[in-house]
Motif scaffolding. Structure first.
Motif, short mmCIF file in Angstrom:
data_model
loop_
_atom_site.label_atom_id
_atom_site.label_comp_id
_atom_site.label_asym_id
_atom_site.label_seq_id
_atom_site.Cartn_x
_atom_site.Cartn_y
_atom_site.Cartn_z
N PHE A 161 32.29 -38.70 -20.60
CA PHE A 161 31.59 -39.27 -21.76
C PHE A 161 32.50 -40.25 -22.51
CE2 PHE A 161 33.59 -35.31 -23.17
CZ PHE A 161 34.23 -35.69 -24.34
N ASP A 162 31.88 -40.99 -23.43
CA ASP A 162 32.58 -41.99 -24.23
C ASP A 162 33.01 -41.40 -25.57
OD1 ASP A 162 31.96 -43.75 -22.20
OD2 ASP A 162 30.25 -44.64 -23.26
N ALA A 163 34.19 -41.80 -26.02
CA ALA A 163 34.65 -41.37 -27.35
C ALA A 163 33.94 -42.15 -28.44
CB ALA A 163 36.16 -41.56 -27.46
N ASP A 164 33.57 -43.41 -28.14
CA ASP A 164 32.99 -44.30 -29.15
C ASP A 164 34.00 -44.50 -30.28
OD1 ASP A 164 30.55 -44.67 -27.76
OD2 ASP A 164 29.89 -42.70 -28.44
N THR A 165 33.54 -44.87 -31.46
CA THR A 165 34.48 -45.14 -32.55
C THR A 165 34.10 -44.43 -33.85
OG1 THR A 165 33.24 -47.16 -33.10
CG2 THR A 165 35.16 -47.41 -31.66
N GLU A 166 33.02 -43.64 -33.84
CA GLU A 166 32.60 -42.95 -35.04
C GLU A 166 33.55 -41.79 -35.35
OE1 GLU A 166 30.70 -43.58 -32.51
OE2 GLU A 166 28.87 -44.63 -33.15
N PRO A 167 34.05 -41.69 -36.62
CA PRO A 167 35.01 -40.64 -36.98
C PRO A 167 34.54 -39.22 -36.68
CG PRO A 167 34.90 -42.30 -38.70
CD PRO A 167 33.80 -42.62 -37.73
N ASN A 182 37.69 -44.36 -24.06
CA ASN A 182 37.70 -44.79 -25.46
C ASN A 182 37.86 -46.30 -25.54
OD1 ASN A 182 38.08 -45.07 -28.21
ND2 ASN A 182 39.79 -43.64 -28.35
N PRO A 183 36.87 -47.05 -26.07
CA PRO A 183 35.67 -46.51 -26.72
C PRO A 183 34.55 -46.17 -25.74
CG PRO A 183 35.64 -48.88 -26.91
CD PRO A 183 36.96 -48.53 -26.25
N SER A 184 34.55 -46.79 -24.55
CA SER A 184 33.46 -46.55 -23.61
C SER A 184 33.95 -46.73 -22.17
CB SER A 184 32.28 -47.50 -23.88
OG SER A 184 32.65 -48.83 -23.60
N PHE A 185 33.08 -46.39 -21.23
CA PHE A 185 33.42 -46.42 -19.80
C PHE A 185 33.85 -47.80 -19.34
CE2 PHE A 185 32.45 -46.24 -15.23
CZ PHE A 185 33.03 -45.02 -14.90
N LYS A 242 31.11 -53.45 -28.51
CA LYS A 242 30.69 -54.83 -28.31
C LYS A 242 31.84 -55.72 -27.85
CE LYS A 242 28.45 -58.82 -30.49
NZ LYS A 242 29.45 -59.75 -29.93
N SER A 243 32.98 -55.62 -28.52
CA SER A 243 34.11 -56.48 -28.16
C SER A 243 34.63 -56.15 -26.76
CB SER A 243 35.23 -56.36 -29.19
OG SER A 243 35.72 -55.03 -29.26
N LEU A 244 34.52 -54.88 -26.37
CA LEU A 244 34.95 -54.50 -25.03
C LEU A 244 34.07 -55.16 -23.97
CD1 LEU A 244 36.52 -52.90 -22.96
CD2 LEU A 244 35.14 -50.89 -23.53
N ASP A 290 32.28 -57.82 -24.33
CA ASP A 290 32.52 -59.26 -24.40
C ASP A 290 33.74 -59.64 -23.55
OD1 ASP A 290 30.37 -59.69 -26.04
OD2 ASP A 290 31.54 -59.75 -27.90
N ASP A 291 34.82 -58.86 -23.64
CA ASP A 291 36.01 -59.15 -22.85
C ASP A 291 35.77 -58.91 -21.37
OD1 ASP A 291 37.32 -59.86 -25.14
OD2 ASP A 291 38.98 -58.44 -24.89
N LEU A 292 35.01 -57.87 -21.05
CA LEU A 292 34.71 -57.60 -19.64
C LEU A 292 33.90 -58.74 -19.03
CD1 LEU A 292 34.67 -55.74 -17.17
CD2 LEU A 292 32.69 -54.57 -18.17
N LYS A 293 33.01 -59.33 -19.80
CA LYS A 293 32.18 -60.41 -19.29
C LYS A 293 32.98 -61.67 -18.99
CE LYS A 293 27.61 -59.12 -21.00
NZ LYS A 293 26.44 -59.49 -21.84
N ALA A 294 34.19 -61.76 -19.50
CA ALA A 294 35.05 -62.88 -19.13
C ALA A 294 35.42 -62.81 -17.65
CB ALA A 294 36.31 -62.87 -19.99
N TYR A 295 35.37 -61.59 -17.09
CA TYR A 295 35.70 -61.38 -15.67
C TYR A 295 34.46 -61.08 -14.84
CZ TYR A 295 40.29 -60.99 -17.76
OH TYR A 295 41.44 -61.25 -18.48
N VAL A 296 33.44 -60.49 -15.48
CA VAL A 296 32.18 -60.20 -14.80
C VAL A 296 31.06 -60.77 -15.66
CG1 VAL A 296 30.78 -58.41 -13.72
CG2 VAL A 296 33.23 -58.02 -14.05
#
Length: 205
Positions: free
Chosen positions: A84-90, A114-117, A135-137, A139-145
């Motif tokens: 599972f994902d940790a996400d970012t919610e406290p 963390n934050p996601s798969f 979202k930012s993760l 976005d960065d992944l889409k630079a490669y895929v």
């Protein structure tokens, strides 16, 4: 459903040849399922089975796997993981801590990203300690895929760099350990997927 042992004459039980990796997954998307099920065609000594849950909280996911263990016939060398994902919610920190205790008691492995798969996918391309939200993760992944979609599968596109991803994920663990980060949400970015993939890879040959 998992059925590893079959009943023969006079009550003799026989084991099927392949060991099982049973993965408890969040049901909100198919990213993890698509990735892990893609290993099955190349596995010779094992088989992956996904148990998709309707719940998204870590404790609920672990409880679903505990029920599965009680109701199914499993072998001692079968590996059961909660992914599972940790996400970012406290609030997620307390849930993960509770899930970790429950999983440890019931011999279930926690595989947390963390934050996601998607951090596991990104580590196939780069090593980074950058803090991410979901979202930012992506976005960065889409630079490669560029055409990445959460419900799709990029297994065949990244499998050649699996060892690189494992090295990068281990390096991230060392980075957080050196800073004495013990809370799950503080270890951003990170992923335990490298452990599961390493175990699975041992069953390929």
């Amino acid at each position: 459903m998992v059925r590893r042992i079959t009943q023969k004459k006079r009550g003799v039980k026989t084991r099927k040849e392949k060991k099982l990796f049973i993965l408890g997954l969040e049901g909100k998307n198919e990213t993890e399922k698509n990735y892990f099920m893609s290993f099955n065609p190349i596995l010779k000594k094992a088989r992956i089975q996904c148990n998709v849950s309707n719940t998204t909280d870590p404790v609920g996911l672990v409880n679903d796997l505990i029920k599965l263990k009680k109701n199914e016939l499993l072998e001692p060398d079968d590996t059961i993981c909660c992914v599972f994902d940790a996400d970012t919610e406290p609030y997620k920190e307390k849930q993960i801590q509770e899930a970790a205790k429950l999983a440890n008691t019931n011999k279930i492995e926690l595989i947390i990203s963390n934050p996601s798969f998607e951090i596991w996918f990104l580590l196939h391309f780069i090593y980074t300690t950058k803090y991410y939200d979901n979202k930012s993760l992506i976005d960065d992944l889409k630079a490669y895929v560029p055409n990445y979609k959460k419900s799709g599968s990029i297994f065949n596109d990244i499998k050649v760099d699996t060892e690189k991803a494992i090295i990068n994920a281990k390096r991230l663990d060392e980075h957080h350990n050196q800073q004495n980060k013990t809370k799950y949400l503080d270890r951003n970015p990170s992923t335990d997927v490298w452990k599961l993939v390493s175990w699975i890879s041992n069953e390929i040959n």
